[in-house]
Design a protein around this motif. Sequence first.
Motif, PDB file in Angstrom:
ATOM      1  N   THR A  63       0.839  -1.199   0.000  1.00 60.08           N
ATOM      2  CA  THR A  63       0.000   0.000   0.000  1.00 60.08           C
ATOM      3  C   THR A  63       0.876   1.251   0.000  1.00 60.08           C
ATOM      4  N   ASN A  66       2.601   1.686  -3.468  1.00 57.99           N
ATOM      5  CA  ASN A  66       1.692   2.257  -4.467  1.00 57.99           C
ATOM      6  C   ASN A  66       1.453   3.739  -4.216  1.00 57.99           C
ATOM      7  N   HIS A  87      -6.848  -2.782  -6.474  1.00 59.54           N
ATOM      8  CA  HIS A  87      -6.489  -2.610  -5.065  1.00 59.54           C
ATOM      9  C   HIS A  87      -6.328  -1.123  -4.729  1.00 59.54           C
ATOM     10  N   GLU A  92      -7.147   0.569  -0.574  1.00 63.78           N
ATOM     11  CA  GLU A  92      -6.008   1.264   0.011  1.00 63.78           C
ATOM     12  C   GLU A  92      -6.464   2.521   0.742  1.00 63.78           C
ATOM     13  N   GLU A 139      -2.802  -3.431 -12.617  1.00 62.55           N
ATOM     14  CA  GLU A 139      -2.616  -4.394 -11.522  1.00 62.55           C
ATOM     15  C   GLU A 139      -2.394  -5.792 -12.085  1.00 62.55           C
ATOM     16  N   ASP A 172       1.000  -2.042 -10.279  1.00 61.09           N
ATOM     17  CA  ASP A 172       0.815  -2.653  -8.980  1.00 61.09           C
ATOM     18  C   ASP A 172       1.043  -4.149  -9.210  1.00 61.09           C
ATOM     19  N   ALA A 174       1.900  -6.470  -7.040  1.00 60.38           N
ATOM     20  CA  ALA A 174       1.960  -7.166  -5.738  1.00 60.38           C
ATOM     21  C   ALA A 174       2.327  -8.636  -5.955  1.00 60.38           C
ATOM     22  N   ARG A 175       1.700  -9.255  -6.974  1.00 69.07           N
ATOM     23  CA  ARG A 175       1.976 -10.666  -7.292  1.00 69.07           C
ATOM     24  C   ARG A 175       2.553 -10.805  -8.710  1.00 69.07           C
ATOM     25  N   MET A 198       5.610  -1.979  -8.193  1.00 67.63           N
ATOM     26  CA  MET A 198       5.650  -2.353  -6.786  1.00 67.63           C
ATOM     27  C   MET A 198       5.382  -3.846  -6.745  1.00 67.63           C
ATOM     28  N   SER A 211       7.692  -4.711   0.888  1.00 69.83           N
ATOM     29  CA  SER A 211       7.472  -4.663  -0.552  1.00 69.83           C
ATOM     30  C   SER A 211       8.594  -3.848  -1.170  1.00 69.83           C
TER      31      SER A 211
HETATM   32  C1  LIG Z   1      -1.760  -7.110  -1.239  1.00 64.62           C
HETATM   33  C2  LIG Z   1      -1.857  -6.174  -2.334  1.00 64.62           C
HETATM   34  C3  LIG Z   1      -1.289  -4.892  -2.266  1.00 64.62           C
HETATM   35  C4  LIG Z   1      -0.534  -4.354  -1.073  1.00 64.62           C
HETATM   36  O1  LIG Z   1      -0.932  -4.790   0.133  1.00 64.62           O
HETATM   37  P1  LIG Z   1      -0.198  -4.545   1.520  1.00 64.62           P
HETATM   38  O2  LIG Z   1      -1.014  -5.376   2.417  1.00 64.62           O
HETATM   39  O3  LIG Z   1      -0.266  -3.103   1.802  1.00 64.62           O
HETATM   40  O4  LIG Z   1       1.217  -5.018   1.418  1.00 64.62           O
HETATM   41  C5  LIG Z   1      -1.390  -4.079  -3.370  1.00 64.62           C
HETATM   42  N1  LIG Z   1      -2.010  -4.495  -4.475  1.00 64.62           N
HETATM   43  C6  LIG Z   1      -2.545  -5.720  -4.589  1.00 64.62           C
HETATM   44  C7  LIG Z   1      -3.172  -6.134  -5.870  1.00 64.62           C
HETATM   45  C8  LIG Z   1      -2.505  -6.596  -3.523  1.00 64.62           C
HETATM   46  O5  LIG Z   1      -3.063  -7.810  -3.644  1.00 64.62           O
END
Ligand SMILES: *Cc1c(COP(=O)(O)O)cnc(C)c1O
Length: 345
Positions: A63, A66, A87, A92, A139, A172, A174-175, A198, A211
């Motif tokens: 979070t 981003n 997300h 957020e 994302e 974004d 994250a994954r 990120m 992250s």
């Molecule tokens: C988990 C996630 C985040 C960031 O989450 P934090 O819990 O703040 O680390 C951002 N984007 C996506 C798509 C996520 O699944």
Amino acid sequence: MPGKIINLMSDTVTHPTQEMRKAMYEAEVGDDVQKADPTVNKLQKLAAEMMGMEDALFVPSGTMGNLIAMLCHCPAGREVLLETDSHINKYEVGGIARVAGLMPHPIKGKLGILDPADVRAAIRKENVHFPALGLLCIENTHNVGGGTVYPLEYLAEYRKIADEHGIKVHMDGARVFNAAVRQQVDVKEIVKHADSVMFCLAKGLSAPVGSMLCGKGEFIAEAVRARKMLGGGMRQAGVLAAAGIVSLEQSIDRLADDHQTARQLAEGLSSINGISVDIEGVQTNLVYFKISGGKDAFAVRGELKEKYGILCEARNAEVIRMVTHRHIGSGDVGRVLECVGKVMR
Ligand SMILES: *Cc1c(COP(=O)(O)O)cnc(C)c1O
């Protein structure tokens, strides 16, 4: 009474590995606000190299990563093109508006995937009534879309669109390593079309915290200031970064196992009466499914927890999410399917 707990709430529930614990214990540290923590520096260098970007910054959460990107890519008052269920838009805490002072411009995707034509169509001609265009966010994988992966040619197309309009692209991711494993490409091929990315160390990669935000050198220099402003300047953060290094060195290839268990889970669920799964949407480690036939998703979730020790998330009265990760084996999936079958009977 439930015996062993099977936790499918998220891949964030993964615990650090033995190797991470050892690396954390032995980590060389310093004051990272002074840029004097050798382990943080090593993690940032490694992350930048893996992404094919100039520099990287270790941040406490996705979070914050981003949010920092929002703060550093464009001035307040601009609009940000993003997917409706992303997300950044939904989960957020509205930081994009409240902290970064930006206007979200949501565009609906299919299973979370934005069609480049829809992005083009959403961009409005210059007019005194409109906020100026600021940024495009993608994302990948898309969480609410089902862990869906962006086609590489779409990413190239967004780059073109952004360049035509003089804006930046933030991913974004994250994954993002789940996307790379699924597409069997180097992650560089995925992020090369973005100005920044990120990604999370603390999800499927199993690190306890953290992250990474990656991008150009000058962008990261600004990002360091923004992180400090937000209260994310950490001191001997090397104890955390040490685990992150192990994540990047050891946890990526095994994500394929999580995709395999997710598929096994999705296929099993789809054969249970009263459950429907969009199998096409199950591309990585997230499984969303719909409950019908008089049952309520919250009730199903509650029964799974109370009777069988199976933890998952009800997104609304219809939809349940289950996430596979390092602690979920094929045997656990078998047990989950058996218990869901009983609850649905
Ligand atoms: C988990 C996630 C985040 C960031 O989450 P934090 O819990 O703040 O680390 C951002 N984007 C996506 C798509 C996520 O699944």
